[in-house]
Design a protein around this motif. Structure first.
Motif, PDB file in Angstrom:
ATOM      1  N   ASN A  45      15.012  41.586  21.529  1.00  0.00           N
ATOM      2  CA  ASN A  45      13.975  40.424  21.557  1.00  0.00           C
ATOM      3  C   ASN A  45      14.920  39.234  20.980  1.00  0.00           C
ATOM      4  O   ASN A  45      14.624  38.039  21.826  1.00  0.00           O
ATOM      5  CB  ASN A  45      12.930  40.782  20.507  1.00  0.00           C
ATOM      6  CG  ASN A  45      11.766  41.811  21.340  1.00  0.00           C
ATOM      7  OD1 ASN A  45      11.589  41.806  22.294  1.00  0.00           O
ATOM      8  ND2 ASN A  45      11.154  42.470  20.308  1.00  0.00           N
ATOM      9  N   ASN A  61      16.776  38.023  23.960  1.00  0.00           N
ATOM     10  CA  ASN A  61      15.967  37.576  25.002  1.00  0.00           C
ATOM     11  C   ASN A  61      15.287  36.212  24.625  1.00  0.00           C
ATOM     12  O   ASN A  61      15.531  35.148  25.334  1.00  0.00           O
ATOM     13  CB  ASN A  61      14.724  38.538  25.252  1.00  0.00           C
ATOM     14  CG  ASN A  61      13.983  37.811  26.173  1.00  0.00           C
ATOM     15  OD1 ASN A  61      14.374  37.608  27.379  1.00  0.00           O
ATOM     16  ND2 ASN A  61      12.544  37.745  26.120  1.00  0.00           N
ATOM     17  N   LEU A  76      18.414  33.954  24.923  1.00  0.00           N
ATOM     18  CA  LEU A  76      18.552  33.603  26.226  1.00  0.00           C
ATOM     19  C   LEU A  76      17.725  32.740  26.965  1.00  0.00           C
ATOM     20  O   LEU A  76      17.908  31.838  27.641  1.00  0.00           O
ATOM     21  CB  LEU A  76      18.705  34.882  27.062  1.00  0.00           C
ATOM     22  CG  LEU A  76      18.977  34.832  28.495  1.00  0.00           C
ATOM     23  CD1 LEU A  76      20.544  34.448  28.454  1.00  0.00           C
ATOM     24  CD2 LEU A  76      18.924  36.397  28.935  1.00  0.00           C
ATOM     25  N   SER A  77      16.300  32.895  26.702  1.00  0.00           N
ATOM     26  CA  SER A  77      15.322  31.966  27.001  1.00  0.00           C
ATOM     27  C   SER A  77      15.597  30.629  26.531  1.00  0.00           C
ATOM     28  O   SER A  77      15.359  29.607  27.228  1.00  0.00           O
ATOM     29  CB  SER A  77      13.968  32.496  26.404  1.00  0.00           C
ATOM     30  OG  SER A  77      13.050  32.510  27.461  1.00  0.00           O
ATOM     31  N   ALA A 110      18.412  29.213  28.478  1.00  0.00           N
ATOM     32  CA  ALA A 110      17.975  28.718  29.774  1.00  0.00           C
ATOM     33  C   ALA A 110      17.030  27.669  29.761  1.00  0.00           C
ATOM     34  O   ALA A 110      17.104  26.557  30.817  1.00  0.00           O
ATOM     35  CB  ALA A 110      17.133  30.098  30.321  1.00  0.00           C
ATOM     36  N   ASP A 111      16.272  27.421  28.785  1.00  0.00           N
ATOM     37  CA  ASP A 111      15.290  26.302  28.718  1.00  0.00           C
ATOM     38  C   ASP A 111      16.002  25.059  28.435  1.00  0.00           C
ATOM     39  O   ASP A 111      15.926  23.974  28.965  1.00  0.00           O
ATOM     40  CB  ASP A 111      14.449  26.530  27.536  1.00  0.00           C
ATOM     41  CG  ASP A 111      13.380  25.343  27.637  1.00  0.00           C
ATOM     42  OD1 ASP A 111      12.632  25.063  28.410  1.00  0.00           O
ATOM     43  OD2 ASP A 111      13.291  24.752  26.492  1.00  0.00           O
ATOM     44  N   PHE A 162      19.195  24.358  29.322  1.00  0.00           N
ATOM     45  CA  PHE A 162      19.816  24.123  30.500  1.00  0.00           C
ATOM     46  C   PHE A 162      18.978  23.553  31.372  1.00  0.00           C
ATOM     47  O   PHE A 162      19.434  22.530  32.067  1.00  0.00           O
ATOM     48  CB  PHE A 162      20.452  25.556  31.164  1.00  0.00           C
ATOM     49  CG  PHE A 162      20.957  25.451  32.395  1.00  0.00           C
ATOM     50  CD1 PHE A 162      22.289  24.947  32.706  1.00  0.00           C
ATOM     51  CD2 PHE A 162      20.313  25.784  33.637  1.00  0.00           C
ATOM     52  CE1 PHE A 162      22.823  24.677  33.901  1.00  0.00           C
ATOM     53  CE2 PHE A 162      20.736  25.434  34.811  1.00  0.00           C
ATOM     54  CZ  PHE A 162      22.041  25.011  35.058  1.00  0.00           C
ATOM     55  N   ARG A 163      17.589  24.016  31.688  1.00  0.00           N
ATOM     56  CA  ARG A 163      16.957  23.522  32.702  1.00  0.00           C
ATOM     57  C   ARG A 163      16.461  22.198  32.227  1.00  0.00           C
ATOM     58  O   ARG A 163      16.347  21.120  33.042  1.00  0.00           O
ATOM     59  CB  ARG A 163      15.726  24.171  32.621  1.00  0.00           C
ATOM     60  CG  ARG A 163      16.019  25.537  33.329  1.00  0.00           C
ATOM     61  CD  ARG A 163      14.847  26.352  34.006  1.00  0.00           C
ATOM     62  NE  ARG A 163      13.902  25.474  34.951  1.00  0.00           N
ATOM     63  CZ  ARG A 163      12.904  25.004  34.691  1.00  0.00           C
ATOM     64  NH1 ARG A 163      12.305  25.186  33.547  1.00  0.00           N
ATOM     65  NH2 ARG A 163      12.366  24.537  35.639  1.00  0.00           N
ATOM     66  N   ARG A 164      16.393  21.807  30.837  1.00  0.00           N
ATOM     67  CA  ARG A 164      16.175  20.367  30.504  1.00  0.00           C
ATOM     68  C   ARG A 164      17.226  19.499  30.770  1.00  0.00           C
ATOM     69  O   ARG A 164      16.938  18.436  31.479  1.00  0.00           O
ATOM     70  CB  ARG A 164      15.947  20.279  28.961  1.00  0.00           C
ATOM     71  CG  ARG A 164      14.512  21.007  28.353  1.00  0.00           C
ATOM     72  CD  ARG A 164      14.829  21.068  26.582  1.00  0.00           C
ATOM     73  NE  ARG A 164      13.473  21.260  26.309  1.00  0.00           N
ATOM     74  CZ  ARG A 164      12.679  20.527  25.678  1.00  0.00           C
ATOM     75  NH1 ARG A 164      13.066  19.404  25.819  1.00  0.00           N
ATOM     76  NH2 ARG A 164      11.520  20.886  25.275  1.00  0.00           N
ATOM     77  N   GLU A 194      17.160  19.095  34.510  1.00  0.00           N
ATOM     78  CA  GLU A 194      16.096  18.171  34.747  1.00  0.00           C
ATOM     79  C   GLU A 194      16.514  16.599  34.857  1.00  0.00           C
ATOM     80  O   GLU A 194      15.947  15.987  35.606  1.00  0.00           O
ATOM     81  CB  GLU A 194      14.611  18.663  34.377  1.00  0.00           C
ATOM     82  CG  GLU A 194      13.431  17.923  34.666  1.00  0.00           C
ATOM     83  CD  GLU A 194      12.671  18.428  35.978  1.00  0.00           C
ATOM     84  OE1 GLU A 194      13.195  19.390  36.586  1.00  0.00           O
ATOM     85  OE2 GLU A 194      12.439  17.656  36.693  1.00  0.00           O
ATOM     86  N   SER A 195      16.838  16.471  33.576  1.00  0.00           N
ATOM     87  CA  SER A 195      17.035  15.275  33.264  1.00  0.00           C
ATOM     88  C   SER A 195      18.255  14.666  34.176  1.00  0.00           C
ATOM     89  O   SER A 195      18.308  13.406  34.523  1.00  0.00           O
ATOM     90  CB  SER A 195      17.542  14.935  31.786  1.00  0.00           C
ATOM     91  OG  SER A 195      16.511  15.113  30.909  1.00  0.00           O
ATOM     92  N   MET A 196      19.233  15.418  34.477  1.00  0.00           N
ATOM     93  CA  MET A 196      20.301  15.040  35.265  1.00  0.00           C
ATOM     94  C   MET A 196      19.743  14.607  36.685  1.00  0.00           C
ATOM     95  O   MET A 196      20.185  13.711  37.483  1.00  0.00           O
ATOM     96  CB  MET A 196      21.501  15.974  35.466  1.00  0.00           C
ATOM     97  CG  MET A 196      22.089  16.160  34.264  1.00  0.00           C
ATOM     98  SD  MET A 196      23.096  14.507  33.762  1.00  0.00           S
ATOM     99  CE  MET A 196      22.124  14.493  31.750  1.00  0.00           C
TER     100      MET A 196
END
Lengths: 463, 472
Positions: free
Chosen positions: B161, B164, B167-168, B171-172, B174-176, B179-181
């Protein structure tokens, strides 16, 4: 045009239900029948709030009605929520116009299939959607460990391939989908909302009084279900930092909160509980007066399914200065960067900001600036509010949206049905005889009929 | 932080439980004493004399007198009479005693056997109990391993857990950043497009200057006649139409003052905070009045005397004159903004190019230029509006004007299409009656409707457009 319209409708509390009821009222030149989820019984149909000129029916009635008198077009409103699950069996068999409100369906599709103990079908859909990806990624979702990772695999391929035409509410997403699915017809329908500038100053003052908000306070507000996605934790942290220097600021949070997210507990922990007001669930009819009571609205959202927020559009229509998360699909909107006081937009010539943006990687700092600057600068608030209202009048009225819908209808009604890809998971193309074959095999008889194309569905897919 | 606290709490709890468990196990181990040596059964009944007793208990033979005669017999009878009873009693006693002993032999034997059996049974049960205890201890020792491994699997679940969640989170994050880029990239790409246009314009200007320089040098070398003066300016609109007639024309076709005011309202915010804004072709002064209401200082210029007089009569600062002549007369950087609504289509191209170049120099850095004109790429606008006005000199395609503005040095160019042609007045789609629907008919209608869209797109799109630029 005779149109079948699959969408949740009020009193269902989803945003798409409200959206549907508003746009249906503007498409009166068509004979539209709305099909709602009647999986839990006919009461769902009877309880649906009537919309003038629109017949509301249970989804189960669609097949025989369509067989008896085919609709010119079937419209599906698909989003990343379980309330849209009932339309999947139809949209993969009766191609139409798929309005993709979220370009992120992984979580809802997984949840729906797992609840039906159809993990294998989910794995098959994932493997089909992402043949290059490690297949065991689907197992993570099945085990409940998908989390943020789901956003890497949005799983929109099947509905896109099933549709004659796909419509989305922002141009960026339309371009992205067109690039990802070449040959598919993707249309951009501008999102419209009704004029929300109806409430009077008196009702706004009443709202403030009701919640003990001083008249002179500058109220930052937000609407909708109070979840972590609304970015309010960051707002609280920023508020805790600037609160002492801008004592007039208040945060008004309108909407119900799930049990796992206690905003007030966070506010208490940060010592700013006195600056925060939460209302809990507020009836739809009372929302305009709450909107009127706000000086600035916060329309933050992360993570994103590339949705265009109708709530945000309503705030623009009300002439409110709005604060949004700086997301790729919103970069065509002229927005103010408070760090440099410059207008950011994919149109470099845009000079008049319509809103203020907050970058995800600098959110606390930018939220601090937002709270301080917009509290202390009523002229800027006024300017943003007027630009917002102008933007709405030009791009986001119901008339604009209805016009785009008309064009999408015309286009989708004449496009032939797409061929179903051969590699589609078997449960999506099953001819519906599996149950009959299983039953007859059990009594030593062979099912006498051959496959009947598109005549039915498997027990698993039966709505 | 949460995870670390949680792990520490779990460790402390785990150690306490472990200690308590071991203590209880030791206590249990010690609670069962070592088995004592079991008592022996009593020694076996002594029967060694029993046979002899059975042989010897009879001390009397038959009556001794029976075998004698005579005196011996009498003597024997006398003696037997004296001792015989006592001896018989003795023998009877002996017989009873031996009989008693004989009878108790089995009892003694059974008693001993019973005791021996009881002791054996007790010992057996004690040994079983000892075995149970040993097995119980072994069991409890084994269950420790079991609990340990079970705890380990729970620990693994906890770790899963945590992993996870981590990792989550990654990932979040990374995605932030992603998205900004991407958001920034979207804007940079658009800005690069504009820069490309500017660079192309600069290159073009460079080439032109080089060419002019070479031509000048060549002329000087040849001592030929001086280059011809710049082409004469095109005729202005006063040259073609009398001023008062144009006022009437404007009144008839341009729309009422209220309409114009409404149309111009959208430009007011662009000049927010500016000063000394020039409204070129100010007409009846509708925009000057709007700026005045906002407190923005401005003045108008119109070549039409009647228009200028109309403005002055309303107390607005309006001047009469030719655009270029006026622009060249004012100092560089003196204007805080420039707006020309429905004006540039009255300029001949060379005049327009000179006007834009001059405007760039006369505007202060940071100020805006706003040029609204008819959209000739909309055929309806061209045929119904553009050619209606005989003073229009040159139709300007939106991309052409945008290019010229960029080429003059302005940046942050915004091209906005205005005045959409009413939808209900456009060509409409044909609809197939449901009862006549067939594939050929549907295909025919589809092709027809697509053509309707195409015709609408070129004929009935947007009647006007505006180009807004900024002097950087």
């Amino acid at each position: 045009m005779r149109i079948a319209w699959f969408s949740p409708l009020p009193p269902h509390r989803s945003g798409i239900a409200a959206y549907s009821s508003e746009i249906l009222a503007c498409l009166t030149s068509h004979a539209i029948e709305a099909f709602v989820d009647d999986g839990s019984g006919r009461a769902a149909v009877a309880g649906t709030r009537p919309i003038a000129g629109v017949a509301v029916r249970g989804a189960h009635d669609f097949v025989w009605r369509h067989a008896r008198h085919p609709y010119d077009l079937v419209v599906y409103h698909l989003g990343n929520d379980l309330c849209h699950d009932y339309m999947w069996p139809y949209l993969v068999r009766y191609a139409g116009l798929v309005v993709l409100h979220d370009a992120q369906l992984h979580q809802s599709r997984a949840r729906a299939l797992i609840l039906q103990h159809r993990e294998t079908d989910f794995r098959a859909e994932f493997a089909y959607s992402y043949p290059e990806a490690e297949a065991r990624i689907a197992d993570l979702t099945v085990a409940g460990l998908g989390g943020t990772l789901c956003y890497f695999w949005p799983m929109v391929r099947i509905p896109v391939e099933a549709a004659r035409v796909v419509a989305v509410h922002n141009a960026y997403l339309a371009r992205e989908l067109a690039g990802e699915f070449p040959g598919r017809m993707i249309r951009h329908i501008r999102l419209g909302v009704p004029d929300s500038l109806a409430s009077t100053a008196a009702s706004a003052a009443e709202v403030r009084r009701r919640h003990g908000i001083p008249d002179e306070a500058v109220v930052f507000g937000c609407f909708g279900r109070v979840t972590p996605e609304k970015g309010l934790t960051g707002v609280l942290r920023a508020l805790a930092q600037v609160g002492p220097s801008v004592p007039n600021v208040r945060l008004l949070v309108v909407g119900e909160a799930p049990s796992y997210f206690d905003l007030m507990a966070q506010a208490r922990e940060l010592g700013i509980a006195d600056l925060v007001v939460t209302t809990g669930y507020v009836d739809e009819g009372a929302l305009p007066e709450y909107l009127a009571a706000m000086d600035v609205t916060l329309n933050l959202r992360w993570p994103t399914g590339r949705e265009t927020s109708a709530a945000w559009m309503r705030c623009l229509a009300a002439g409110k200065p709005t604060v949004i998360t700086d997301l790729a699909h919103l970069t065509n909107m002229p927005s103010l960067d408070l760090r440099s006081m410059t207008v950011a937009c994919t149109d470099p010539g845009a000079t008049e900001p319509v809103c203020v943006h907050v970058e995800l990687i600098d959110d606390i700092n930018m939220l601090r600036l937002v709270l301080r600057r917009l509290t202390e600068d009523p002229a800027l608030r006024d300017r943003l509010g007027r630009a917002a209202r102008r933007y709405w009048a030009e791009h986001a009225t119901m008339t604009v949206m209805a016009r785009d819908y008309e064009a999408a209808f015309a286009s989708a009604a004449t496009v032939p049905n797409p061929a179903k890809p051969e590699a589609w998971p078997a449960h999506l193309t099953a001819d519906g005889t599996a149950t009959a074959r299983a039953l007859t095999a059990g009594i030593g008889t062979q099912y006498p009929l051959g496959p009947v194309s598109g005549a039915g569905m498997t027990s698993a897919e039966r709505p | 932080m949460f995870a670390e606290d949680d792990i520490e709490r779990r460790r402390v709890e785990r150690e306490a439980a472990d200690r308590a468990y071991n203590e209880a196990l030791t206590a249990l181990d010690q609670a069962f004493p070592k088995l004592p040596e079991s008592p022996h059964p009593p020694v076996a009944y002594d029967e060694s004399q029993l046979a002899a007793l059975n042989d010897r208990w009879g001390i009397l033979a038959a009556n001794p007198a029976n075998h004698l005669r005579g005196w011996r017999r009498r003597l024997a009878l006398l003696v037997w009479g004296l001792f015989g009873p006592a001896l018989e009693r003795q023998q009877a006693f002996n017989a009873t005693l031996v009989d008693h002993l004989n009878r108790n032999v089995d009892v003694h034997r059974a008693t001993r056997a019973g005791i021996e059996a009881t002791l054996g049974a007790v010992r057996g049960e004690l040994e079983k109990l000892e075995t149970f205890h040993t097995k119980l201890i072994l069991y409890l020792q084994t269950i420790t391993l079991f609990v340990d491994t079970k705890d380990r699997s729970e620990h693994i679940a906890t770790l899963t857990n945590l992993t996870n969640a981590g990792l989550s989170g990654v990932a979040d994050e990374f995605r932030r950043r992603w998205e900004s880029m991407v958001a920034r990239e979207q804007r940079y790409v658009a800005a690069v497009d504009e820069l490309r246009t500017s660079i192309a314009s600069v290159q073009q200007t460079g080439l032109m200057l080089k060419r002019e320089l070479e031509r000048g040098l060549a002329g000087a070398t040849a001592s030929g006649p001086a280059p011809a003066a710049a082409a004469a300016l095109p005729a202005s609109r006063t040259d073609s139409v009398n001023a008062y007639k144009y006022v009437c024309f404007e009144n008839k076709f341009r729309g009422s003052e209220a309409d114009i005011r409404e149309r111009l309202l959208k430009y007011v915010d662009i000049f927010e905070g500016a000063s000394n804004v020039l409204d070129l072709g100010c007409g009846r002064g509708e925009f000057l009045a709007l700026l005045a209401e906002r407190g923005t200082s401005a003045h108008g210029l119109d070549i039409n005397h009647e228009m200028v007089e109309t403005c002055r009569a309303r107390g607005l600062d309006a001047r009469e004159g030719d655009a270029m002549a006026y622009m060249e007369s004012i100092p560089d950087g003196s204007l805080g903004g420039l707006i020309a609504v429905q004006v540039v289509e009255h300029f001949q191209p060379p005049y327009l190019v000179r006007f834009l170049d001059t405007a760039y120099h006369k505007l202060r850095p940071g100020s805006k230029i706003v040029l609204e004109t008819l959209n000739p790429s909309c055929w309806f606008a061209f045929f119904e509006a553009y050619i209606r006005d005989i003073t229009h000199a040159w139709p300007l395609h939106p991309e052409t004007l945008k290019f010229l503005v960029v080429a003059s040095g302005f940046q942050r160019i915004e091209l906005r299409l205005l005045s959409p042609y009413p939808s209900d007045a456009k060509l409409q789609h044909a609809r197939v009656p449901a009862d006549a629907a067939s594939l050929p008919m549907v295909n025919l209608m589809s092709a027809f409707n697509e053509n309707v869209d195409k015709v609408n797109d070129v004929m009935f799109s947007f009647l006007d457009y505006v180009v807004v630029g900024e002097r950087i």
